[in-house]
Scaffold this motif. Structure first.
Motif, PDB file in Angstrom:
ATOM      1  N   UNK A   1     -98.651  55.470 -30.507  1.00  0.00           N
ATOM      2  CA  UNK A   1     -97.809  55.856 -29.620  1.00  0.00           C
ATOM      3  C   UNK A   1     -97.199  57.186 -29.957  1.00  0.00           C
ATOM      4  N   UNK A   2     -97.292  57.928 -28.908  1.00  0.00           N
ATOM      5  CA  UNK A   2     -96.826  59.327 -29.114  1.00  0.00           C
ATOM      6  C   UNK A   2     -95.742  59.941 -28.428  1.00  0.00           C
ATOM      7  N   UNK A   3     -94.842  60.622 -28.623  1.00  0.00           N
ATOM      8  CA  UNK A   3     -93.883  61.135 -28.027  1.00  0.00           C
ATOM      9  C   UNK A   3     -92.938  60.458 -27.583  1.00  0.00           C
ATOM     10  N   UNK A   4     -92.747  59.178 -28.169  1.00  0.00           N
ATOM     11  CA  UNK A   4     -91.609  58.168 -27.764  1.00  0.00           C
ATOM     12  C   UNK A   4     -91.755  57.693 -26.169  1.00  0.00           C
ATOM     13  N   UNK A   5     -93.175  57.824 -25.825  1.00  0.00           N
ATOM     14  CA  UNK A   5     -93.267  57.114 -24.583  1.00  0.00           C
ATOM     15  C   UNK A   5     -94.466  55.802 -24.727  1.00  0.00           C
ATOM     16  N   UNK A   6     -93.882  54.778 -23.807  1.00  0.00           N
ATOM     17  CA  UNK A   6     -94.867  53.530 -24.263  1.00  0.00           C
ATOM     18  C   UNK A   6     -95.880  53.763 -22.893  1.00  0.00           C
ATOM     19  N   UNK A   8     -98.179  51.613 -20.165  1.00  0.00           N
ATOM     20  CA  UNK A   8     -97.587  50.554 -19.354  1.00  0.00           C
ATOM     21  C   UNK A   8     -97.793  49.122 -20.070  1.00  0.00           C
ATOM     22  N   UNK A   9     -98.839  48.844 -20.663  1.00  0.00           N
ATOM     23  CA  UNK A   9     -99.006  47.765 -21.344  1.00  0.00           C
ATOM     24  C   UNK A   9     -98.061  47.573 -22.512  1.00  0.00           C
ATOM     25  N   UNK A  10     -97.713  48.466 -23.168  1.00  0.00           N
ATOM     26  CA  UNK A  10     -96.595  48.265 -24.083  1.00  0.00           C
ATOM     27  C   UNK A  10     -95.365  48.179 -23.449  1.00  0.00           C
ATOM     28  N   UNK A  11     -94.868  48.768 -22.546  1.00  0.00           N
ATOM     29  CA  UNK A  11     -93.616  48.397 -21.785  1.00  0.00           C
ATOM     30  C   UNK A  11     -93.686  46.981 -21.494  1.00  0.00           C
ATOM     31  N   UNK A  12     -94.790  46.531 -20.776  1.00  0.00           N
ATOM     32  CA  UNK A  12     -95.030  45.197 -20.417  1.00  0.00           C
ATOM     33  C   UNK A  12     -94.588  44.196 -21.496  1.00  0.00           C
ATOM     34  N   UNK A  13     -95.456  44.494 -22.688  1.00  0.00           N
ATOM     35  CA  UNK A  13     -95.275  43.695 -23.838  1.00  0.00           C
ATOM     36  C   UNK A  13     -93.860  43.358 -24.192  1.00  0.00           C
ATOM     37  N   UNK A  14     -93.136  44.815 -24.398  1.00  0.00           N
ATOM     38  CA  UNK A  14     -91.752  44.805 -24.729  1.00  0.00           C
ATOM     39  C   UNK A  14     -90.816  43.984 -23.852  1.00  0.00           C
ATOM     40  N   UNK A  15     -91.159  43.987 -22.599  1.00  0.00           N
ATOM     41  CA  UNK A  15     -90.285  43.293 -21.466  1.00  0.00           C
ATOM     42  C   UNK A  15     -90.587  41.588 -21.872  1.00  0.00           C
ATOM     43  N   UNK A  16     -91.797  41.348 -21.971  1.00  0.00           N
ATOM     44  CA  UNK A  16     -92.052  39.886 -22.398  1.00  0.00           C
ATOM     45  C   UNK A  16     -91.281  39.563 -23.794  1.00  0.00           C
ATOM     46  N   UNK A  17     -91.489  40.367 -24.572  1.00  0.00           N
ATOM     47  CA  UNK A  17     -90.739  39.963 -25.929  1.00  0.00           C
ATOM     48  C   UNK A  17     -89.287  39.980 -25.901  1.00  0.00           C
ATOM     49  N   UNK A  39     -99.101  42.854 -32.836  1.00  0.00           N
ATOM     50  CA  UNK A  39     -98.176  42.972 -34.094  1.00  0.00           C
ATOM     51  C   UNK A  39     -98.255  44.432 -34.598  1.00  0.00           C
ATOM     52  N   UNK A  40     -99.090  45.261 -34.435  1.00  0.00           N
ATOM     53  CA  UNK A  40     -99.004  46.818 -34.666  1.00  0.00           C
ATOM     54  C   UNK A  40     -97.959  47.366 -33.591  1.00  0.00           C
ATOM     55  N   UNK A  47     -91.229  51.095 -30.261  1.00  0.00           N
ATOM     56  CA  UNK A  47     -91.385  50.091 -29.393  1.00  0.00           C
ATOM     57  C   UNK A  47     -90.404  48.989 -29.875  1.00  0.00           C
ATOM     58  N   UNK A  48     -89.852  48.565 -31.043  1.00  0.00           N
ATOM     59  CA  UNK A  48     -89.107  47.931 -31.212  1.00  0.00           C
ATOM     60  C   UNK A  48     -87.641  48.114 -30.783  1.00  0.00           C
TER      61      UNK A  48
END
Length: 142
Positions: A1-6, A8-17, A39-40, A47-48
Motif C-alpha cells: 500500500x503506497x501513498x495512503x491509497x487503498x 479497490x480490493x483493499x477498500x472492499x476488504x475494509x468494508x467487509x471487515x 492478514x498482511x 488499512x486498519x
C-alpha cells in the motif's frame, strides 16, 4: 500500500471487515485473494484506519436513522396510549411518560419523630458519648 491509497480490493476488504460477522476466509474467497494477503493488509496501519473509519460511518448512519425516526416513534406511542380502550394499558403508558419526566419514586422517606436523631440521621447521644470519651482521654494525658 503506497501513498495512503487503498486498492479497490483493499477498500472492499475494509468494508467487509467493518460490517463484521463475516469469516475472514470468506472475505478472502469473495475477493479472490489469499487469507495471508488479507492478514498482511490487516497489519497495515492505513488499512486498519480505513476499517475504523468505515465502522464510524456505519455507526453515525445508524444513529442518524434512529434519531430521524425518534419523534415519529414518540408520537405513535402517545397516540397508542390515547386511543387504546384498555384502561390498564393507558395507565401504564401515562405512568411511563410521567416517570420519565419527574422520575420514578424509589424509596419512602419517614417524616416522623426523630427519636433523638437530627435530620442527618446522626444519633446525638452517640456523638455526646464520643465527645466525652475524647475529653476524658485529653484530661488523663495532662
Amino acid at each position: 500500500m503506497s501513498d495512503e491509497l487503498l486498492s479497490a480490493e483493499q477498500e472492499s476488504a475494509a468494508q467487509l471487515l467493518a460490517i463484521g460477522g463475516i469469516d475472514k476466509q470468506d472475505i478472502a474467497d469473495r475477493l479472490s485473494i489469499s487469507r495471508t494477503t488479507l492478514w498482511k493488509w490487516e497489519k497495515n496501519e492505513i488499512f486498519r484506519a480505513r476499517v475504523d473509519e468505515i465502522k464510524r460511518e456505519f455507526s453515525s448512519f445508524g444513529i442518524g436513522l434512529i434519531e430521524s425516526k425518534f419523534v415519529e416513534a414518540v408520537n405513535d406511542y402517545w397516540n397508542l396510549i390515547k386511543t387504546t380502550e384498555n384502561s390498564r394499558v393507558k395507565a401504564e403508558g401515562l405512568r411511563y411518560f410521567i416517570d420519565r419526566k419527574i422520575g420514578k419514586p424509589t424509596s419512602k422517606v419517614d417524616l416522623g419523630v426523630n427519636n433523638g436523631q437530627n435530620n442527618d440521621g446522626v444519633n446525638e447521644d452517640v456523638i455526646d458519648a464520643e465527645f466525652d470519651e475524647i475529653v476524658s482521654e485529653y484530661e488523663y494525658e495532662e
